[in-house]
Design a protein around this motif. Structure first.
Motif, PDB file in Angstrom:
ATOM      1  N   VAL A   1     -32.853 -94.009  25.885  1.00 46.68           N
ATOM      2  CA  VAL A   1     -32.536 -93.485  24.557  1.00 46.68           C
ATOM      3  C   VAL A   1     -32.131 -94.595  23.594  1.00 46.68           C
ATOM      4  CG1 VAL A   1     -31.956 -91.136  25.221  1.00 46.68           C
ATOM      5  CG2 VAL A   1     -30.194 -92.879  25.305  1.00 46.68           C
ATOM      6  N   GLU A   2     -31.712 -95.697  24.133  1.00 47.99           N
ATOM      7  CA  GLU A   2     -31.329 -96.792  23.250  1.00 47.99           C
ATOM      8  C   GLU A   2     -31.714 -98.088  23.928  1.00 47.99           C
ATOM      9  OE1 GLU A   2     -27.252 -96.611  21.612  1.00 47.99           O
ATOM     10  OE2 GLU A   2     -27.286 -98.767  21.925  1.00 47.99           O
ATOM     11  N   GLU A   3     -32.232 -98.982  23.151  1.00 51.93           N
ATOM     12  CA  GLU A   3     -32.681-100.232  23.736  1.00 51.93           C
ATOM     13  C   GLU A   3     -32.377-101.341  22.746  1.00 51.93           C
ATOM     14  OE1 GLU A   3     -36.851-100.215  24.482  1.00 51.93           O
ATOM     15  OE2 GLU A   3     -36.945-102.374  24.201  1.00 51.93           O
ATOM     16  N   ARG A   4     -31.691-102.339  23.207  1.00 51.78           N
ATOM     17  CA  ARG A   4     -31.356-103.432  22.315  1.00 51.78           C
ATOM     18  C   ARG A   4     -31.690-104.751  22.976  1.00 51.78           C
ATOM     19  NH1 ARG A   4     -25.417-103.165  21.138  1.00 51.78           N
ATOM     20  NH2 ARG A   4     -25.263-101.145  22.131  1.00 51.78           N
ATOM     21  N   VAL A   5     -32.280-105.608  22.240  1.00 50.65           N
ATOM     22  CA  VAL A   5     -32.484-106.955  22.747  1.00 50.65           C
ATOM     23  C   VAL A   5     -31.571-107.860  21.962  1.00 50.65           C
ATOM     24  CG1 VAL A   5     -34.128-108.766  23.262  1.00 50.65           C
ATOM     25  CG2 VAL A   5     -34.890-106.418  23.072  1.00 50.65           C
ATOM     26  N   ILE A   6     -30.750-108.560  22.668  1.00 55.58           N
ATOM     27  CA  ILE A   6     -29.843-109.449  21.956  1.00 55.58           C
ATOM     28  C   ILE A   6     -30.347-110.870  22.133  1.00 55.58           C
ATOM     29  CG2 ILE A   6     -27.503-110.354  21.889  1.00 55.58           C
ATOM     30  CD1 ILE A   6     -27.470-107.028  23.035  1.00 55.58           C
ATOM     31  N   GLY A   7     -30.569-111.508  21.027  1.00 52.36           N
ATOM     32  CA  GLY A   7     -31.147-112.843  21.072  1.00 52.36           C
ATOM     33  C   GLY A   7     -30.194-113.862  21.658  1.00 52.36           C
ATOM     34  N   ALA A   8     -30.779-114.860  22.299  1.00 52.51           N
ATOM     35  CA  ALA A   8     -29.957-115.887  22.912  1.00 52.51           C
ATOM     36  C   ALA A   8     -29.358-116.814  21.867  1.00 52.51           C
ATOM     37  CB  ALA A   8     -30.783-116.677  23.910  1.00 52.51           C
ATOM     38  N   SER A   9     -30.018-116.882  20.692  1.00 51.86           N
ATOM     39  CA  SER A   9     -29.534-117.809  19.660  1.00 51.86           C
ATOM     40  C   SER A   9     -28.137-117.406  19.210  1.00 51.86           C
ATOM     41  CB  SER A   9     -30.488-117.820  18.472  1.00 51.86           C
ATOM     42  OG  SER A   9     -30.592-116.525  17.937  1.00 51.86           O
ATOM     43  N   LEU A  10     -27.935-116.096  19.084  1.00 51.04           N
ATOM     44  CA  LEU A  10     -26.613-115.584  18.721  1.00 51.04           C
ATOM     45  C   LEU A  10     -25.607-115.976  19.797  1.00 51.04           C
ATOM     46  CD1 LEU A  10     -25.114-113.304  16.804  1.00 51.04           C
ATOM     47  CD2 LEU A  10     -25.359-111.957  18.854  1.00 51.04           C
ATOM     48  N   VAL A  16     -26.086-108.038  13.153  1.00 54.51           N
ATOM     49  CA  VAL A  16     -27.428-108.602  13.122  1.00 54.51           C
ATOM     50  C   VAL A  16     -27.634-109.411  14.392  1.00 54.51           C
ATOM     51  CG1 VAL A  16     -29.041-110.031  11.817  1.00 54.51           C
ATOM     52  CG2 VAL A  16     -27.265-108.761  10.614  1.00 54.51           C
ATOM     53  N   ALA A  17     -28.721-109.147  15.065  1.00 58.78           N
ATOM     54  CA  ALA A  17     -29.034-109.917  16.261  1.00 58.78           C
ATOM     55  C   ALA A  17     -30.497-110.300  16.233  1.00 58.78           C
ATOM     56  CB  ALA A  17     -28.734-109.104  17.517  1.00 58.78           C
ATOM     57  N   SER A  18     -30.802-111.490  16.692  1.00 50.64           N
ATOM     58  CA  SER A  18     -32.201-111.901  16.702  1.00 50.64           C
ATOM     59  C   SER A  18     -32.883-111.279  17.911  1.00 50.64           C
ATOM     60  CB  SER A  18     -32.301-113.423  16.754  1.00 50.64           C
ATOM     61  OG  SER A  18     -32.037-113.869  18.051  1.00 50.64           O
ATOM     62  N   LEU A  19     -34.138-110.917  17.714  1.00 50.95           N
ATOM     63  CA  LEU A  19     -34.881-110.284  18.804  1.00 50.95           C
ATOM     64  C   LEU A  19     -35.784-111.328  19.430  1.00 50.95           C
ATOM     65  CD1 LEU A  19     -35.874-106.910  17.138  1.00 50.95           C
ATOM     66  CD2 LEU A  19     -34.210-107.254  18.929  1.00 50.95           C
ATOM     67  N   GLY A  20     -35.256-112.085  20.319  1.00 51.21           N
ATOM     68  CA  GLY A  20     -36.081-113.078  21.012  1.00 51.21           C
ATOM     69  C   GLY A  20     -36.466-114.240  20.125  1.00 51.21           C
ATOM     70  N   GLY A  21     -37.442-114.023  19.249  1.00 58.31           N
ATOM     71  CA  GLY A  21     -37.938-115.122  18.432  1.00 58.31           C
ATOM     72  C   GLY A  21     -37.059-115.423  17.241  1.00 58.31           C
ATOM     73  N   THR A  22     -37.646-116.060  16.241  1.00 57.74           N
ATOM     74  CA  THR A  22     -36.845-116.414  15.068  1.00 57.74           C
ATOM     75  C   THR A  22     -37.292-115.629  13.855  1.00 57.74           C
ATOM     76  OG1 THR A  22     -38.389-118.216  14.701  1.00 57.74           O
ATOM     77  CG2 THR A  22     -36.307-118.777  15.762  1.00 57.74           C
ATOM     78  N   ARG A  23     -38.281-114.766  14.025  1.00 51.33           N
ATOM     79  CA  ARG A  23     -38.805-114.054  12.855  1.00 51.33           C
ATOM     80  C   ARG A  23     -38.555-112.557  12.918  1.00 51.33           C
ATOM     81  NH1 ARG A  23     -43.198-117.912  12.917  1.00 51.33           N
ATOM     82  NH2 ARG A  23     -44.511-116.480  14.058  1.00 51.33           N
ATOM     83  N   GLU A  24     -37.805-112.131  13.923  1.00 51.69           N
ATOM     84  CA  GLU A  24     -37.557-110.704  14.056  1.00 51.69           C
ATOM     85  C   GLU A  24     -36.074-110.497  14.358  1.00 51.69           C
ATOM     86  OE1 GLU A  24     -40.070-107.102  16.090  1.00 51.69           O
ATOM     87  OE2 GLU A  24     -39.670-108.881  17.246  1.00 51.69           O
TER      88      GLU A  24
END
Lengths: 623, 318
Positions: free
Chosen positions: A445-454, B78-86
């Protein structure tokens, strides 16, 4: 004179050394890697390693290392970008027989790993990863349960020779099964039979119209609740098993509320791959054989399959015809374990069926000795692909005959399934069967991808905050309490080291709230020393000698420190056991921090103080 | 070095009517604020909307955050989704995103957000929009309240056993005071109240109890050691003699929290600020509130003498 016993010095020395050693792995940063795990049809060996390295070489992708580690292959790369391209290349080179997932390769030296020292796993917020919130379809559980009860009651009535008009599920879900009987006597007989056979059901008489005597059988509410709890528990177990295949360090798989499951996979960035595994189901089906082997070959050639049969193949592509009716399926399985066949010595899975399944198997084998029976392995994988910016979920079902043999004798509850290619396959199948099939479907129901850069940014800021906070407190303590402040500083530093060591050793996942907990612990840890130093000052003012002041300072402060810390510990314990998510992460850190700080700020400082002052005559104290 | 006069003899108990009066006033004000103004619950509690935004050129999360803030969408995650453009963006819908019936309209959400984002960067496009459920928040909120209650209860039981019931009551009352005022300040300034803040409120309870126990411990010690034990005098002496420790520890803990606040980044901002407020409130209540309550509950020397009842044989001996 020194009133600090020698064994305590030894204790302090041992703890400090252990602390340093076990905190050390955190200094070795892991490198991005791609992990390749074999599915049913693949094997991880040197050939695979060669294949992967060739594929990468062809695309000019440099690896830092490729090695087989246990049951998987791990290829590491310089950075995340290379890792991503490499994963795509490997995936297309290997095809469906392997699972390719992102991972991190540890760079901790072997000798540290050998003694169990490992770095703290980093949480989702620090490392990035995926977060899924899944809803378990409890309706499906009730549907299945009621359908099965209807079937069971039907066969029970037939067996007891009770005439009935119909046995059907009620239209409304959860209302149970409605049984229509021909007479009042039949109804009484049916009530007794059901009550005796299925204690989970409550049976109640319904309205009578003409010669229709209605009986309602409903699953008892507490049983229903137990069932739904078991369902979610089984799903949790299944998910855990599957996620282990992904090789994610410290996955968080927890129940939330009554029908939700949270899955957090730190370090995973590929949601499609994760989802594929999470949604997969694997089970066995036992089906009656149909016709002769020649008929099966003919069916393949002509394309004409008899109406009551289905065409299957084994992994070598050999065709089999099996009956459309299933004798027993995997969800009627009570237990499964891998073993070896007594006669042939080949790997096998020993299966135990539940009562209903056992009865069906017994009935079938009794009347079909000498006839063939097939075991079908069914795997359902939901493949998620992005097509034109939209998510398309396509379930992919693999069905394969793993065993086709003549029934030699009658059997019921316990039996073996042979035809497996290796002991490893047998144990994997047993595992899948035992906790393998999801008890109820789950929807994400919910899916989030949290970027590693953050995460990277967070880690740096958190680290800086810890260091500056520590430096400021060290400075303030040294200025305010002079020599005793310096001693407290050393203890505080070791507190950080031991805290990190303990967290690493027991594998606490470090999250940002955890970092906050560490910082708070640093501030609070100095409190014990403030108490001791203030006491010593007081004693000195009251005219005690320096040595007596130190002794009295430690003695009198101890009960205060104990009381203050125990109450604080209660708070931390409640946070740890009852909180979830960030609250828990913070609570665990605080809990460990209070315990380590009690040791460092009392015992360690006392040891150092005794070393400095113990054998000297003192006129004044630098406090 | 010493900052505080160790011979200080401030009559804290003398101003108890004044200090308790202020404490009660602050508590009433806090309850009023929490009930009247309400807490600005964060996404963890309320749920909200989530967008996925695509950029043609690389973008940083800080840039997106700034654009949203400028467009009136505050407290976004705000969180980046893998890449740098999303990027993925989560926030609570503003009034402009509701339809006539007061319900959130996802099309309006998208258009308002797109307007805010394209004002800063024309290459932004909103790819998908969704609701984020609030159910989870409610379950967690229940857990948090239970956790807080269990913390207070556990502390009360421990203090009741180690000290005496009056100390447990005084501690729990001051705890409650500290937690309430900390939350009250959050209601006043309308800072976002999220799970991290909840965690830090619980940490405040832990901190402040630590602080009170030190004073209580001295009260017990002085009662036991002094022959003439006028409760008011003992309590005053206890506060005075622990005063420098109370303040120094608060200062040290405050320093680390300040470091976290200024350097630790936005994720721990709320935690640090709550702790700073809590440390201040907790320190003041250790000095001005906890002991007057003890006095009113009628704490006396007899209550704290080591008990000899357990062994009557021993008690009878001279």
């Amino acid at each position: 004179m020194s009133d600090f016993p020698r064994w305590k010095y030894a204790l302090v020395a041992i703890v400090l050394v252990l602390g340093i050693v076990y905190a050390l792995p955190n200094a070795f940063l892991p490198v991005p890697a791609v992990q390749i795990t074999a599915n049913r049809n693949g094997t991880v060996d040197q050939a695979l390693e060669q294949k992967v390295s060739d594929a990468l070489k062809q695309q000019n992708i440099a690896t830092t290392s490729i090695e087989v580690k246990g049951d998987h292959l791990l290829a590491s790369f310089i950075n995340g970008d290379v890792q991503r391209t490499a994963a795509d290349v490997i995936k297309s080179a290997l095809g469906d027989d392997f699972t390719v997932a992102f991972n991190l390769k540890s760079t901790v030296p072997g000798w540290l790993t050998a003694i169990g020292a490992k770095p703290m796993p980093l949480g989702l917020d620090l490392q990035g990863g995926v977060h899924f919130l899944m809803q378990v379809d409890q309706n499906d559980v009730i549907d299945k349960q009621e359908t099965r009860h209807a079937d069971d009651i039907r066969s029970l009535l037939r067996e007891k020779n009770i005439r009935y008009e119909s046995v059907t599920r009620n239209a409304v879900r959860g209302q149970g099964v409605s049984i229509v009987l021909k007479s009042a006597e039949d109804r009484t007989a049916a009530t007794n039979a059901i009550a005796a056979e299925y204690p989970d059901l409550t049976v109640q008489d319904g309205p009578v119209t003409g010669d229709r005597f209605v009986l309602n059988a409903v699953v008892r509410p507490d049983k229903l609740r137990e069932l739904s709890l078991n369902t979610i528990r089984q799903n949790l177990g299944t998910l855990r098993n599957r996620i282990n295949v992904l090789g994610v360090s410290e996955p968080i798989i927890q129940q939330q509320g009554e029908s939700r499951i949270v899955v957090e996979l730190a370090g995973v960035q590929d949601t499609a791959e994760a989802k594929k595994l999470i949604g997969a189901t694997a089970t066995l089906e036992y089906r009656a054989g149909f016709g002769t082997p020649q008929q099966a070959i003919d069916a393949v050639r002509s394309g004409i399959i008899p109406p009551d049969a289905r065409l299957y193949k084994n992994h070598e592509g050999q065709p089999y015809l099996l009956s459309k009716n299933v004798i027993v399926t995997g969800d009627q399985l009570a237990d499964a374990s891998s073993t070896f066949d007594q006669q042939s010595g080949s790997p096998a899975v020993s299966v135990t069926l539940n009562a209903a399944g056992a009865k069906k198997m017994l009935d079938f084998t009794t009347s079909n000795v000498g006839k063939p029976m097939g075991v079908v392995y069914v795997e359902r994988v939901v493949d998620t692909k992005i097509v034109d910016g939209k998510e398309v979920r396509t379930p992919k079902i693999t069905e394969e005959v793993i065993n086709y043999a003549t029934i030699q004798g009658v059997f019921g509850k316990n039996f073996q399934t042979t035809g497996l290619r290796s002991p490893k396959e047998a144990s994997e199948l047993a595992l899948l069967l035992k906790g393998g099939s999801l008890a109820a479907p789950v929807d994400i129901v919910e899916e989030r991808v949290i970027g590693a850069s953050l995460g990277q940014d967070n880690i740096q800021k958190g680290f800086k905050a810890v260091m500056i906070g520590l430096a400021l407190v060290l400075l303030a303590a040294a200025i305010y309490y002079k020599l005793f402040g310096l001693v407290a500083d050393i203890a505080l530093f070791f507190n950080l080291v031991i805290l990190v060591a303990v967290m690493s050793a027991i594998g606490v996942t470090l999250t940002m709230p955890g970092v906050a907990g560490i910082v708070l612990t640093l501030g609070m840890a100095i409190d014990a020393n403030v108490l001791i130093c203030e006491r010593i000052r007081e004693e000195l003012r009251n005219g005690s000698t320096p040595h007596a002041s130190i002794r009295a300072g430690y003695e009198k402060a101890w009960s205060t420190i104990l009381d203050a810390n125990v109450t604080h510990l209660i708070a931390a314990l409640a946070l740890t056991t009852m909180g979830s998510g960030p609250i828990k992460g913070f609570g665990v850190t605080l809990l460990i921090g209070i315990l380590t700080s009690m040791f460092t700020s009392v015992t360690v400082t006392h040891a150092i103080t005794a070393l400095i002052h113990g054998h000297r005559k003192l006129k004044t104290l630098s406090v | 070095m010493e900052i505080f006069n160790h011979n200080s003899n401030i009559n804290f108990l003398g101003m108890r009517k004044f200090s308790i009066g202020i404490a009660i006033l602050l508590m009433i004000a806090s309850i009023g604020l929490i009930v009247g103004k309400g807490l600005n619950y964060g996404l963890d509690f309320t749920g909200g909307v989530a967008l996925v935004v695509d950029y043609q050129q690389p973008v940083t999360t800080a840039e997106v955050q700034a654009a949203l803030d400028k467009g009136g969408i505050e407290h976004s995650l705000v969180a980046s989704l893998g890449g740098t453009r999303e990027v993925s963006v989560r926030f609570q819908p503003t009034a402009a995103m509701m339809d006539e019936a007061g319900k959130v309209n996802l099309d309006k959400v998208a258009s308002v957000a797109t307007a805010a984002l394209t004002a800063a960067r024309p290459d932004a496009t909103v790819k998908s929009r969704d609701y984020v459920g609030s159910q989870v928040g409610e379950e967690l909120r229940g857990d948090g309240i239970i956790a807080a209650l269990v913390v207070m209860l556990g502390i009360g039981v421990y203090l009741g056993i180690r000290f005496e019931w009056r100390f447990a009551v005084a501690a729990i009352l001051t705890e409650f005071h500290d937690a309430l005022i900390t939350v009250g300040i959050f209601a006043l300034v309308q800072r976002e109240f999220d799970l991290t803040v909840l965690a830090s409120v619980l940490a405040v309870i832990g901190y402040s109890i630590n602080d009170k126990v030190v004073v209580f411990d001295r009260v017990r010690e002085l009662f036991r050691s002094s022959r003439k034990a006028e409760p008011e005098e003992i309590l005053n002496r206890s506060i005075n003699s622990t005063l420098s420790r109370t303040i120094i520890t608060s200062l040290f803990t405050g320093i680390t929290m300040a470091a976290l606040y200024f350097i630790g980044g936005p994720v721990v901002h709320n935690f640090a600020i709550t702790m700073l407020i809590g440390i201040l409130v907790g320190t003041l209540s250790s000095i001005f509130v906890a002991s007057p309550i003890l006095l009113w509950l009628g704490v006396s020397k007899q209550d704290l003498m080591p008990r000899t009842k357990e062994n009557p044989e021993l008690a009878r001996r001279p």
